[in-house]
Design a protein around this motif. Structure first.
Motif, mmCIF file in Angstrom:
data_model
loop_
_atom_site.group_PDB
_atom_site.id
_atom_site.type_symbol
_atom_site.label_atom_id
_atom_site.label_comp_id
_atom_site.label_asym_id
_atom_site.label_seq_id
_atom_site.Cartn_x
_atom_site.Cartn_y
_atom_site.Cartn_z
ATOM 1 N N TRP A 4 0.834 -1.204 0.000
ATOM 2 C CA TRP A 4 0.000 0.000 0.000
ATOM 3 C C TRP A 4 0.868 1.253 0.000
ATOM 4 C CZ3 TRP A 4 -0.384 3.725 3.987
ATOM 5 C CH2 TRP A 4 -1.359 4.702 3.755
ATOM 6 N N GLN A 5 1.923 1.262 0.788
ATOM 7 C CA GLN A 5 2.761 2.449 0.903
ATOM 8 C C GLN A 5 3.617 2.682 -0.346
ATOM 9 O OE1 GLN A 5 4.454 1.073 4.527
ATOM 10 N NE2 GLN A 5 3.248 2.416 5.820
ATOM 11 N N TRP A 6 3.956 1.609 -1.071
ATOM 12 C CA TRP A 6 4.786 1.721 -2.257
ATOM 13 C C TRP A 6 3.987 1.506 -3.539
ATOM 14 C CZ3 TRP A 6 9.573 3.607 -2.248
ATOM 15 C CH2 TRP A 6 10.372 3.506 -1.100
ATOM 16 N N ARG A 7 2.671 1.561 -3.465
ATOM 17 C CA ARG A 7 1.833 1.151 -4.604
ATOM 18 C C ARG A 7 2.162 1.937 -5.874
ATOM 19 N NH1 ARG A 7 -0.513 4.381 -1.113
ATOM 20 N NH2 ARG A 7 -1.904 6.075 -1.735
ATOM 21 N N GLN A 8 2.436 3.220 -5.748
ATOM 22 C CA GLN A 8 2.729 4.042 -6.925
ATOM 23 C C GLN A 8 4.030 3.606 -7.583
ATOM 24 O OE1 GLN A 8 1.932 8.443 -6.993
ATOM 25 N NE2 GLN A 8 4.175 8.524 -6.931
ATOM 26 N N GLN A 9 5.061 3.346 -6.759
ATOM 27 C CA GLN A 9 6.349 2.944 -7.306
ATOM 28 C C GLN A 9 6.299 1.530 -7.884
ATOM 29 O OE1 GLN A 9 5.993 4.575 -4.350
ATOM 30 N NE2 GLN A 9 6.800 6.512 -5.152
ATOM 31 N N VAL A 10 5.523 0.636 -7.247
ATOM 32 C CA VAL A 10 5.393 -0.725 -7.768
ATOM 33 C C VAL A 10 4.845 -0.687 -9.186
ATOM 34 C CG1 VAL A 10 4.102 -2.883 -7.530
ATOM 35 C CG2 VAL A 10 5.177 -1.839 -5.519
ATOM 36 N N GLN A 11 3.812 0.108 -9.406
ATOM 37 C CA GLN A 11 3.216 0.224 -10.734
ATOM 38 C C GLN A 11 4.219 0.790 -11.737
ATOM 39 O OE1 GLN A 11 -0.189 2.826 -10.872
ATOM 40 N NE2 GLN A 11 -0.890 2.035 -12.828
ATOM 41 N N PHE A 12 5.036 1.719 -11.290
ATOM 42 C CA PHE A 12 5.993 2.382 -12.173
ATOM 43 C C PHE A 12 7.150 1.452 -12.552
ATOM 44 C CE2 PHE A 12 9.452 5.260 -13.291
ATOM 45 C CZ PHE A 12 8.811 6.231 -14.036
ATOM 46 N N PHE A 13 7.611 0.617 -11.600
ATOM 47 C CA PHE A 13 8.822 -0.166 -11.815
ATOM 48 C C PHE A 13 8.590 -1.569 -12.365
ATOM 49 C CE2 PHE A 13 10.683 2.701 -8.446
ATOM 50 C CZ PHE A 13 11.522 3.364 -9.315
ATOM 51 N N THR A 14 7.397 -2.119 -12.221
ATOM 52 C CA THR A 14 7.191 -3.514 -12.627
ATOM 53 C C THR A 14 7.459 -3.792 -14.118
ATOM 54 O OG1 THR A 14 4.803 -3.008 -12.623
ATOM 55 C CG2 THR A 14 5.678 -4.280 -10.780
ATOM 56 N N HIS A 16 9.983 -2.924 -15.654
ATOM 57 C CA HIS A 16 11.438 -2.975 -15.810
ATOM 58 C C HIS A 16 12.126 -3.941 -14.848
ATOM 59 C CE1 HIS A 16 10.786 0.650 -18.189
ATOM 60 N NE2 HIS A 16 10.223 1.218 -17.141
ATOM 61 N N PHE A 17 11.493 -4.229 -13.710
ATOM 62 C CA PHE A 17 12.145 -4.999 -12.664
ATOM 63 C C PHE A 17 11.201 -6.057 -12.099
ATOM 64 C CE2 PHE A 17 13.830 -0.638 -12.389
ATOM 65 C CZ PHE A 17 15.193 -0.862 -12.499
ATOM 66 N N ASN A 18 11.786 -7.081 -11.493
ATOM 67 C CA ASN A 18 11.057 -7.900 -10.537
ATOM 68 C C ASN A 18 11.080 -7.136 -9.223
ATOM 69 O OD1 ASN A 18 10.494 -10.029 -12.256
ATOM 70 N ND2 ASN A 18 12.402 -11.095 -11.766
ATOM 71 N N VAL A 19 9.925 -6.732 -8.729
ATOM 72 C CA VAL A 19 9.852 -5.848 -7.561
ATOM 73 C C VAL A 19 9.457 -6.652 -6.322
ATOM 74 C CG1 VAL A 19 8.810 -3.775 -6.583
ATOM 75 C CG2 VAL A 19 9.216 -3.915 -9.052
ATOM 76 N N TYR A 20 10.251 -6.530 -5.274
ATOM 77 C CA TYR A 20 9.975 -7.176 -3.999
ATOM 78 C C TYR A 20 9.700 -6.090 -2.968
ATOM 79 C CZ TYR A 20 12.119 -11.211 -6.281
ATOM 80 O OH TYR A 20 12.429 -12.211 -7.158
ATOM 81 N N VAL A 21 8.565 -6.190 -2.278
ATOM 82 C CA VAL A 21 8.170 -5.160 -1.313
ATOM 83 C C VAL A 21 7.867 -5.848 0.023
ATOM 84 C CG1 VAL A 21 6.731 -3.125 -0.951
ATOM 85 C CG2 VAL A 21 7.081 -3.989 -3.265
ATOM 86 N N PRO A 22 8.894 -6.101 0.838
ATOM 87 C CA PRO A 22 8.667 -6.844 2.080
ATOM 88 C C PRO A 22 8.107 -5.970 3.192
ATOM 89 C CG PRO A 22 10.975 -6.265 1.900
ATOM 90 C CD PRO A 22 10.318 -5.775 0.631
ATOM 91 N N ASP A 23 7.244 -6.566 4.019
ATOM 92 C CA ASP A 23 6.907 -5.957 5.298
ATOM 93 C C ASP A 23 8.068 -6.237 6.248
ATOM 94 O OD1 ASP A 23 4.392 -5.009 4.595
ATOM 95 O OD2 ASP A 23 3.372 -6.855 5.190
ATOM 96 N N LEU A 24 8.668 -5.193 6.789
ATOM 97 C CA LEU A 24 9.717 -5.399 7.775
ATOM 98 C C LEU A 24 9.125 -6.047 9.027
ATOM 99 C CD1 LEU A 24 11.713 -2.068 7.379
ATOM 100 C CD2 LEU A 24 12.190 -4.292 6.345
ATOM 101 N N ILE A 25 9.974 -6.612 9.844
ATOM 102 C CA ILE A 25 9.508 -7.381 11.001
ATOM 103 C C ILE A 25 8.698 -6.493 11.949
ATOM 104 C CG2 ILE A 25 10.290 -8.616 13.073
ATOM 105 C CD1 ILE A 25 12.529 -9.762 11.373
#
Length: 272
Positions: A4-14, A16-25
């Motif tokens: 949710w927090q990176w949703r804009q960047q995920v759409q922009f980068f997918t 070109h890249f395999n995008v991994y967006v982990p929830d930190l611990i």
């Protein structure tokens, strides 16, 4: 949470890249039975996740607390695995005196009252310091719901994470240079980590280091104008050379290396 927090960047980068967006611990669905609570532990945990996923090389982007983790991840795994690093509004070079000054600006006694707000009044204080364009007339019920969604879950553990941060423990700068190419993105009106910290940070990082000052507060990842700048930095074969102050950003020369295998991996991390 991270998607949710990176949703804009995920759409922009997918494309070109395999995008991994982990929830930190202790954010989102990530937990741990370990008693470790430092950002180094978070970085080691992300590294283990990437090993499990068999991700060999990648770029890393982190903002706020996620920027601390990105820095330590790049330091831990080295340039053999981490190609490029983006640190956005993240005071990895903060000192104890910076935290004292932050509490003075916030007119609070405890850092947890600012960074882990429990009341609408405390959340308004955080928003005042981190958002350049003020959000007016937000009712208490809306802010309470926001607090419940973002800060209430795993609150005890998040408090331990806040107290477990190794950076800024004293007034000695305790960061070492990174071997990777680094892009620093910072809000010109950031009152959490003031923009003056960028000059010191770029001197601690590699020669191939760029700094972009966005006309926003601390929430620079929500500024869409940074997406194309990020992709220019990370995509293969791009050479950027800018001298002096141009279009509100400063940067030294930096060269983005050719990608050795495609598709590339891009890791995005955020925690507030």
């Amino acid at each position: 949470m991270a998607i949710w927090q990176w949703r804009q960047q995920v759409q922009f980068f997918t494309p070109h890249f395999n995008v991994y967006v982990p929830d930190l611990i202790f954010f989102g669905g990530s937990t741990s039975r370990s008693n470790e609570r430092s950002e180094r532990f978070q970085a080691a945990s992300v590294g283990k996740l990437l090993n499990k996923l068999e991700v060999k090389k990648f770029h890393v982007v982190g903002t706020s607390y996620g920027g601390f983790v990105a820095y330590h991840l790049a330091n831990l795994l080295g340039e053999e695995r981490v190609e490029k690093v983006v640190i956005a509004s993240s005071g990895v070079n903060m000192r104890k005196s910076d935290n004292v000054a932050l509490l003075q600006r916030a007119q609070l006694d405890k850092i947890e009252d600012l960074m882990l707000p429990a009341t609408p009044q405390q959340l308004r204080k955080l928003m005042t310091l981190s958002v350049f364009k003020r959000l007016h007339m937000l009712p208490d019920f809306f802010l309470k719901d926001f607090i419940n969604k973002l800060y209430a879950e795993n609150r005890k553990e998040k408090m331990e994470l806040l107290k477990g941060i190794s950076l800024g423990r004293d007034d000695t700068l305790n960061i070492s240079p990174l071997q990777q190419e680094v892009l620093i993105i910072w809000g010109e009106h950031d009152r959490i980590f003031p923009v003056r910290m960028t000059n010191e940070l770029k001197d601690c990082l590699p020669v191939r280091c760029a700094v972009r000052h966005a006309c926003v507060g601390s929430a620079v990842v929500q500024d869409a104008s940074n997406d194309s700048f990020l992709s220019q930095f990370m995509l293969e074969g791009q050479v950027v050379k800018v001298e002096g102050n141009v279009s509100s950003f400063w940067c030294k020369e930096f060269v983005v290396h050719q990608v050795h295998s495609a598709p590339w991996a891009c890791l995005l991390m955020y925690a507030q």
